[in-house]
Design a protein around this motif. Structure first.
Motif: not given
Length: 484
Positions: A187, A190, A211-212, A216, A228, A241
């Motif tokens: 994360v 990202l 979280t991811r 986003h 995503a 993933q």
């Protein structure tokens, strides 16, 4: 003020013989209080991402390199004032750009660079910085204290050029207690790629973990188009993933992504393997209906409760039994000594696709494990890889590998050997297929296996025997008992 007041922490060799690592994220800044064992940054080597703890108590005095800089092992990356109450010191600088390409000794500082403290950096002045590999970087004035640096992802997207400093954004509200935001390494990666400051993200995970989806959502809040990665959730997948890619700029005809870290090491290893070891690949299509039934039965077995039971588990066990019956396949080629090295142990590698690229962690001494123990090891390997916490040690010493291309709906492939290994088994998708069973055409669960092997030490007969044994076990899984 004495030199003992300040302690320098150097970039360690977090693997075996690695020479450099990229600083992905700083978790502290000058003026922050740190304690012995506190994680201060995350770095990426050619093998994995690793969080580095500081071995001192004190106050951060200086960060020597900005995020996105590749630093040689042994270079100082952070200095800490271990006696902050001893008197004033000069203001700590923001992360400094990489040093000049030509190494300079302390006795011969470049013109215009005056030492601030012996061994603890120099006064800021105009000087040429070392170019990121293959790129020309113009001479720039160092950023004043408190200035923030742009991320490499931002440069890729065309938002900035190079690592020039940019104005600091408005200070976000610090998390409760002054702790750094809670997020797992994938994360954090990202967020770094998308240019998101985790301190500005509202967490939705348990115990305040970001979280991811939170990252986003933060990007969407400022109208930045982000796609995503689509999650994959099939039972046979080792890691579900997809790699994170740079976000394309509207109207741009090209997007360039630096090849470094895990991806760079993987590319070099695959080229070396493909053009060093003579590869041979054989294929077999097999009815695995009985194996699929056994998987369902094992899920309800009390000895397997709480463990991840899927076809990959039985395929791994079948390969281990096949190696036991054909031990010469578990070997490596020593080119310097011109010898074949037979391994009396099996470190079973599982190829895993992660946001940082393909990695192959392995289960040590997999040949000695019972089925429940093997299931537990597979589950731990998968969860660790998903969290981005696979260590370099976990990826060393593999002897044979399994790569699961079936999770992507692919029937088979011709896998390239992991360097230093003699064989790799590719597992295809399991599909209902018309099949002749007991003299009649019936729908059966069918899959294709592909075994690539090094023809210098594994001939066609040996390779065929191993592949045939794996197929025979998956067709009649009771052979796991009779052949073991």
């Amino acid at each position: 003020m004495t030199e003992q007041r300040f302690r320098e922490f150097k970039m360690p060799d977090v693997g075996e013989g690695l020479t450099e690592a990229e600083i992905l994220k700083w978790y502290v800044k000058p003026g922050d209080t740190v304690t012995d064992g506190q994680v201060v940054c995350e770095v990426e080597t050619a093998k994995a991402a690793v969080e580095l703890p500081i071995p001192y108590d004190g106050v951060v005095h200086e960060l020597r390199f900005p995020e996105g800089t590749t630093v040689d092992v042994g270079q100082v990356i952070i200095s800490v004032d271990v006696a902050p109450g001893s008197g004033p010191v000069e203001a700590a600088a923001a992360p400094a750009p990489a040093p000049a390409a030509e190494p300079a000794s302390e006795a011969a500082e470049p013109e215009g660079r005056q030492p601030v403290l012996v061994g603890y950096g120099v006064a800021q002045s105009s000087t040429k910085r070392r170019a990121r590999k293959g790129a020309e970087v113009p001479v720039q004035e160092p950023a004043p204290a408190g200035t923030y640096y742009a991320s490499p992802a931002a440069a890729i997207q065309g938002e900035l050029n190079g690592h020039a400093p940019v104005a600091a954004p408005a200070a976000p509200v610090a998390p409760a207690g002054g702790a750094r935001p809670l997020a797992k390494p994938p994360v954090r990666k990202l967020a770094k790629d998308l240019g998101v400051d985790l301190a500005t993200v509202t967490p939705s995970g348990p115990d305040g973990i970001i979280t991811r989806e939170d990252v986003h959502a933060a990007v969407a809040a400022v109208s930045a188009p982000v796609a995503a990665p689509a999650p994959v959730s099939r039972e046979t997948t080792p890691v579900a993933q997809a790699p994170v890619q740079a976000t394309p700029v509207a109207g741009a005809r090209e997007t360039r992504i630096p090849v470094k870290g895990v991806r760079k090491a993987t590319a070099a290893a695959m080229v070396g393997s493909a053009f060093t070891a003579p590869h041979v690949t054989e294929f077999v299509t097999v009815d695995v209906t009985r194996t699929m039934k056994l998987v369902e039965d094992l899920k309800s077995d009390k000895d397997m409760q709480g463990l991840r039971v899927n076809p990959l588990l039985l395929i791994a066990k079948a390969l281990l039994v096949a190696i036991k019956r054909n031990p010469d396949v578990n070997a490596s080629w020593d080119d310097a000594a011109q010898e074949i090295v037979l391994k009396h142990y099996v470190n079973l590698g599982i190829a895993a696709a992660t946001p940082r690229g393909l990695i192959v962690p392995n289960i040590k001494d997999a040949h000695d494990k019972t089925l429940p123990q093997l299931a537990a090891s597979l589950g731990e390997l998968v969860s660790t890889a998903r969290e981005g916490k696979t260590t370099p040690a976990a990826m060393q010493g593999g002897t044979v590998t399994i790569t699961n291309v079936g999770v992507f709906g692919v029937d088979t492939g011709t896998p390239i050997l992991n360097p230093g290994e003699s064989a790799i088994l590719a597992v295809g998708a399991i599909k209902p297929t018309p099949w002749v069973h007991k003299g009649k055409v019936k729908p059966r669960q069918v899959m294709t296996l592909a075994l690539s092997f090094d023809h210098r030490l594994v001939d066609g007969e040996l390779g065929s025997k191993v592949l045939a044994d794996v197929a025979a076990i998956l067709e009649q899984p009771k052979r796991l008992i009779t052949w073991a």
